[in-house]
Design a protein around this motif. Sequence first.
Motif, PDB file in Angstrom:
ATOM      1  N   UNK A 187      -0.769  -7.341  -7.305  1.00 51.09           N
ATOM      2  CA  UNK A 187       0.414  -7.844  -8.013  1.00 51.09           C
ATOM      3  C   UNK A 187       1.691  -7.514  -7.248  1.00 51.09           C
ATOM      4  N   UNK A 194       4.318 -10.242  -5.490  1.00 50.81           N
ATOM      5  CA  UNK A 194       5.755 -10.251  -5.802  1.00 50.81           C
ATOM      6  C   UNK A 194       6.576 -10.090  -4.517  1.00 50.81           C
ATOM      7  N   UNK A 248      -6.809 -18.156  -7.157  1.00 49.13           N
ATOM      8  CA  UNK A 248      -8.062 -18.778  -7.600  1.00 49.13           C
ATOM      9  C   UNK A 248      -8.995 -19.082  -6.426  1.00 49.13           C
ATOM     10  N   UNK A 249      -8.457 -19.667  -5.368  1.00 47.46           N
ATOM     11  CA  UNK A 249      -9.335 -20.132  -4.288  1.00 47.46           C
ATOM     12  C   UNK A 249      -9.534 -19.099  -3.175  1.00 47.46           C
ATOM     13  N   UNK A 250      -8.572 -18.206  -3.002  1.00 53.98           N
ATOM     14  CA  UNK A 250      -8.739 -17.217  -1.928  1.00 53.98           C
ATOM     15  C   UNK A 250      -9.189 -15.869  -2.497  1.00 53.98           C
ATOM     16  N   UNK A 275       0.834  -1.212   0.000  1.00 55.61           N
ATOM     17  CA  UNK A 275       0.000   0.000   0.000  1.00 55.61           C
ATOM     18  C   UNK A 275       0.870   1.264   0.000  1.00 55.61           C
ATOM     19  N   UNK A 332      -2.931 -20.983  -6.901  1.00 55.18           N
ATOM     20  CA  UNK A 332      -3.942 -21.557  -5.986  1.00 55.18           C
ATOM     21  C   UNK A 332      -4.557 -20.447  -5.125  1.00 55.18           C
ATOM     22  N   UNK A 350     -10.494 -15.580  -5.331  1.00 57.59           N
ATOM     23  CA  UNK A 350     -11.681 -15.894  -6.137  1.00 57.59           C
ATOM     24  C   UNK A 350     -11.571 -15.371  -7.577  1.00 57.59           C
ATOM     25  N   UNK A 406      -4.737 -15.259 -15.878  1.00 55.69           N
ATOM     26  CA  UNK A 406      -3.931 -15.271 -17.101  1.00 55.69           C
ATOM     27  C   UNK A 406      -3.721 -13.857 -17.623  1.00 55.69           C
ATOM     28  N   UNK A 407      -4.778 -13.065 -17.640  1.00 53.67           N
ATOM     29  CA  UNK A 407      -4.679 -11.690 -18.158  1.00 53.67           C
ATOM     30  C   UNK A 407      -3.854 -10.826 -17.218  1.00 53.67           C
ATOM     31  N   UNK A 408      -4.154 -10.908 -15.939  1.00 60.35           N
ATOM     32  CA  UNK A 408      -3.501  -9.996 -14.992  1.00 60.35           C
ATOM     33  C   UNK A 408      -2.008 -10.300 -14.830  1.00 60.35           C
ATOM     34  N   UNK A 409      -1.642 -11.559 -14.910  1.00 57.55           N
ATOM     35  CA  UNK A 409      -0.241 -11.914 -14.658  1.00 57.55           C
ATOM     36  C   UNK A 409       0.507 -12.283 -15.936  1.00 57.55           C
ATOM     37  N   UNK A 410      -0.154 -12.113 -17.088  1.00 61.53           N
ATOM     38  CA  UNK A 410       0.533 -12.339 -18.365  1.00 61.53           C
ATOM     39  C   UNK A 410       0.981 -13.775 -18.561  1.00 61.53           C
TER      40      UNK A 410
END
Lengths: 169, 262
Positions: free
Chosen positions: A62, A66, A122-124, A40, A119, A126, A133-137
Motif C-alpha cells: 500500500x 501511494x 489484479x493482473x500483476x 521498505x 489493473x 494477482x 476492495x478490502x485492502x484499499x477500502x
Amino acid sequence: MSEDGEFEEFFQANYRRLVALLVGMVGNVDDAEDIAQEAFSRILARWPRLSQYEAPEAWVRKVAIRLAIDSRRKLVRAIKLRTRLVGTGSNQSAPTVPLAATPLGEALTRLPARQRQVVVLHYIADMSVEAISTEYGMPLGTVKGRLAAGKRRLEDNLRKHMEAISDGR
Amino acid sequence: MDDEELRQKFAAWLAPTHTMAIPRAQLITRRLRRRRVRGAVVAGIATLAAVAGGGILATSLGGSSGSPASGNTTTAHGAATSSHPSDKPSVTGSPPTATRACQTADLAITNPRKAVTGMTGTTVALVFRNIGTTFCSLVGWPTIATPGHPNKVQYQTVTGAAFEVAVTHVKLAPGSTAASSLVITAPGNTSGCNTKGSWAVTPPGARQHVNVVWPMSQGACDHGTIIVSPIYRGSSPVNGTYPPSARHIPPMGPYSTPPPTR
C-alpha cells in the motif's frame, strides 16, 4: 529469529515482487526500485509493530503504491514547469513521462492512476477484486468498474500503438 | 484479450525483474538512517527559525532593551508567539495545547468482542489505543466501511433509546484508549450472518483505514444497520449518557457519512 533477521527475510522474500508491481505503476525499473526501497525503509521504521501483523507485505504494498502515484504526479508537475520555463509553447500538451519500452508497458503507463492501480493489483499482483476492495477500502463495484475500464483502455492503447507502428509513424 | 492472456503478457514483460539482483537489507537500514538525519536537520532548522522569528517579534513588541531569550516577555502576544524553550510550561509529559489528530499509524484499532445485547441490537465498542509516543487527538466519528458486506452505516449522537454520546475532544495519551460504540442490528433475514468479515475503519481526521476482523456472530449480518457513536474516552460500550455529567445532548444525525467536527 532476531528482528533484523526477520526483516532481512521479509525483504528478500518480497523485494522482487514489489519491484515488479511498481514497474507496472511507474513504467521503469530504476524508479520502481527507488520507490520499493523507500517503502521498505518505512516499514523498517515500524518493524517491531508491523511484523506482528498478519500480512506486513500488504502494508508495504500500500505504501509503495501511494509513493508511486505521488512520484508520478511530481514528475508530471516538474515536466510541465520545465516546459513553461523554457517557453516551448503553453498550448502544447505536456510531454509524457519516461515510459517502458514495450507496447504493453507503454499502454499500461498511459492509464489514469486509479485504473492503473487496480489493473496492476489484479493482473500483476494477482489479487482478487474482493481482496483489492478490502485492502484499499474501495467498494467492490468501484474496483470492478475501474478494472473493466482499465482493461478496455489498455486494449485500446495497445491497438493504437500497433496501428501507429504498422503505419510507420 | 482474455484475463489469462493478459496475465501472461504482463508476466513476460516483467520477467527480467524475477532474476534481478536483490540489494542487501543494509541498504534499507542506511536509507532509513539518512531519512532520520534529514528529518532531524529540518526540525533543527525549523526550531532555529522559530526562535529567531520569536526574537524579532519580541524585540519589535517590547523595544530594543528586552532580551528575547531572557524569558521576560510576559505580554499575551509574547506568550503566544515565543517558542523559546524557557517560555514553555515545564511540566513533563503534559499534552501540548494544540494536539495533532491521531493518524492510523498512531493507533491500534481492535474489536475486543465484548458485546452487550439489548433491545435495540448488539452494542460493541471499537477501541482505539494510542501506540505512538506522543499525545494525539480524536474528535467525532470513525468512518466504517464493510466491503463485500452490504450494510447501512449511520453516524449519530443519540442512538435510539440505548445511549447518548456527545461529540467530545479526546486527547489520547500514549498507551491510553478511546472507543466508539456501535449498535449493530441484524436484518430479519439472517442468511448472510454465518461468515467472518473484515471492516475498514478510518479514524476521524486520518486518511488511511485499518481492516478490523469482525465476527458475523456479533450480529453484523449483510443488509443490517450499524449505528456509530462519536469517539469517547474509555474502552467499553456505553450504555447511558456520555459524558455522564451531561444533562442534555443535542441530537445529531443520523448521517450517512461522518459530519465534519473540526
